[in-house]
Design a protein around this motif. Sequence first.
Motif, mmCIF file in Angstrom:
data_model
loop_
_atom_site.group_PDB
_atom_site.id
_atom_site.type_symbol
_atom_site.label_atom_id
_atom_site.label_comp_id
_atom_site.label_asym_id
_atom_site.label_seq_id
_atom_site.Cartn_x
_atom_site.Cartn_y
_atom_site.Cartn_z
ATOM 1 N N GLY A 18 0.823 -1.213 0.000
ATOM 2 C CA GLY A 18 0.000 0.000 0.000
ATOM 3 C C GLY A 18 0.854 1.257 0.000
ATOM 4 O O GLY A 18 0.520 2.249 -0.655
ATOM 5 N N TYR A 19 1.983 1.219 0.716
ATOM 6 C CA TYR A 19 2.883 2.372 0.716
ATOM 7 C C TYR A 19 3.494 2.571 -0.674
ATOM 8 O O TYR A 19 3.614 3.701 -1.141
ATOM 9 C CB TYR A 19 3.988 2.204 1.766
ATOM 10 C CG TYR A 19 4.972 3.339 1.733
ATOM 11 C CD1 TYR A 19 4.649 4.574 2.283
ATOM 12 C CD2 TYR A 19 6.208 3.201 1.107
ATOM 13 C CE1 TYR A 19 5.547 5.635 2.220
ATOM 14 C CE2 TYR A 19 7.098 4.253 1.041
ATOM 15 C CZ TYR A 19 6.761 5.462 1.599
ATOM 16 O OH TYR A 19 7.642 6.512 1.531
ATOM 17 N N ARG A 20 3.872 1.477 -1.342
ATOM 18 C CA ARG A 20 4.418 1.604 -2.704
ATOM 19 C C ARG A 20 3.377 2.229 -3.640
ATOM 20 O O ARG A 20 3.700 3.077 -4.474
ATOM 21 C CB ARG A 20 4.881 0.244 -3.231
ATOM 22 C CG ARG A 20 6.205 -0.200 -2.663
ATOM 23 C CD ARG A 20 6.764 -1.424 -3.366
ATOM 24 N NE ARG A 20 5.947 -2.606 -3.173
ATOM 25 C CZ ARG A 20 6.019 -3.415 -2.116
ATOM 26 N NH1 ARG A 20 6.866 -3.143 -1.154
ATOM 27 N NH2 ARG A 20 5.232 -4.474 -2.032
ATOM 28 N N ARG A 21 2.108 1.829 -3.502
ATOM 29 C CA ARG A 21 1.048 2.439 -4.308
ATOM 30 C C ARG A 21 0.898 3.925 -3.965
ATOM 31 O O ARG A 21 0.651 4.743 -4.853
ATOM 32 C CB ARG A 21 -0.276 1.704 -4.101
ATOM 33 C CG ARG A 21 -0.333 0.373 -4.814
ATOM 34 C CD ARG A 21 -1.732 -0.216 -4.841
ATOM 35 N NE ARG A 21 -2.328 -0.390 -3.527
ATOM 36 C CZ ARG A 21 -2.191 -1.463 -2.755
ATOM 37 N NH1 ARG A 21 -1.449 -2.470 -3.170
ATOM 38 N NH2 ARG A 21 -2.783 -1.526 -1.580
ATOM 39 N N ALA A 71 3.301 16.959 -0.535
ATOM 40 C CA ALA A 71 2.750 15.626 -0.258
ATOM 41 C C ALA A 71 3.726 14.537 -0.695
ATOM 42 O O ALA A 71 3.890 13.527 -0.001
ATOM 43 C CB ALA A 71 1.404 15.448 -0.961
ATOM 44 N N PHE A 72 4.375 14.740 -1.827
ATOM 45 C CA PHE A 72 5.336 13.742 -2.304
ATOM 46 C C PHE A 72 6.527 13.656 -1.355
ATOM 47 O O PHE A 72 6.982 12.558 -1.012
ATOM 48 C CB PHE A 72 5.809 14.086 -3.717
ATOM 49 C CG PHE A 72 6.763 13.072 -4.277
ATOM 50 C CD1 PHE A 72 6.306 11.829 -4.679
ATOM 51 C CD2 PHE A 72 8.111 13.353 -4.387
ATOM 52 C CE1 PHE A 72 7.185 10.878 -5.194
ATOM 53 C CE2 PHE A 72 8.994 12.412 -4.895
ATOM 54 C CZ PHE A 72 8.533 11.174 -5.294
ATOM 55 N N HIS A 76 7.736 10.332 3.237
ATOM 56 C CA HIS A 76 8.742 9.716 4.105
ATOM 57 C C HIS A 76 8.257 9.657 5.555
ATOM 58 O O HIS A 76 8.602 8.728 6.278
ATOM 59 C CB HIS A 76 10.066 10.474 4.020
ATOM 60 C CG HIS A 76 10.688 10.420 2.664
ATOM 61 N ND1 HIS A 76 11.129 9.242 2.093
ATOM 62 C CD2 HIS A 76 10.935 11.385 1.755
ATOM 63 C CE1 HIS A 76 11.633 9.490 0.900
ATOM 64 N NE2 HIS A 76 11.517 10.784 0.661
ATOM 65 N N ARG A 77 7.463 10.629 5.949
ATOM 66 C CA ARG A 77 6.923 10.626 7.309
ATOM 67 C C ARG A 77 5.963 9.450 7.489
ATOM 68 O O ARG A 77 5.945 8.819 8.535
ATOM 69 C CB ARG A 77 6.224 11.952 7.592
ATOM 70 C CG ARG A 77 5.875 12.114 9.038
ATOM 71 C CD ARG A 77 5.437 13.515 9.358
ATOM 72 N NE ARG A 77 6.605 14.385 9.351
ATOM 73 C CZ ARG A 77 6.552 15.690 9.179
ATOM 74 N NH1 ARG A 77 5.407 16.284 8.999
ATOM 75 N NH2 ARG A 77 7.642 16.416 9.190
#
Length: 193
Positions: A18-21, A71-72, A76-77
């Motif tokens: 989900g993070y990769r998406r 946002a991009f 990282h947060r």
Amino acid sequence: MSLALTKVAWDHPPTAAGYRRLVIRRLGWVVSLGGPPLIALACIDLVPHAGTALALITLAIAPYLPWVIIAFIRRHRVRAVLRAYPWRDWPCQYPRRPPGSPATIVIPFREDFAATLRILPFPIALAQLENDHPDRIWFAGDPRFGGVVSPVGGHYPVRVVPHTPRREECGGEGFDLARRVGLVRASGKATRT
């Protein structure tokens, strides 16, 4: 009462996917908003009226591009929170909101404390996202400062911050971890991005 699902949220395979998406989705936002002005700028000497097109595109995109870039960068947060905190399953409510107002979620962490958290950076209807349990949410983070939520299953991680900014007492249990992952500043104020 909440149930810890893994040692940290990142250990749950659907969360990493989900993070990769999330990264791909946010990169798509940056490219879709940043690409047209760059193309128009590159064609300024080759195509008639490219300068006019550049000016119009820039006027249309200028208000949104900084938010998309932030946002991009702030993704990282989300990753730091997922690598530091476990998913916990909580009951939740989605208050009705007028159009254009920020999307919020209410999570009762204790009988005497229910946090209203704002979904960042853009409103998302988490209750409708492949969610078989719209009255439950997975939360990773510190209830005082925000964190990351996902529909049950961890497949769609989204950053949340306190809806009403407030300062908490510096120090205490969990403060150092929250500060290390970027949920709170040294002053005790929760971060807003």
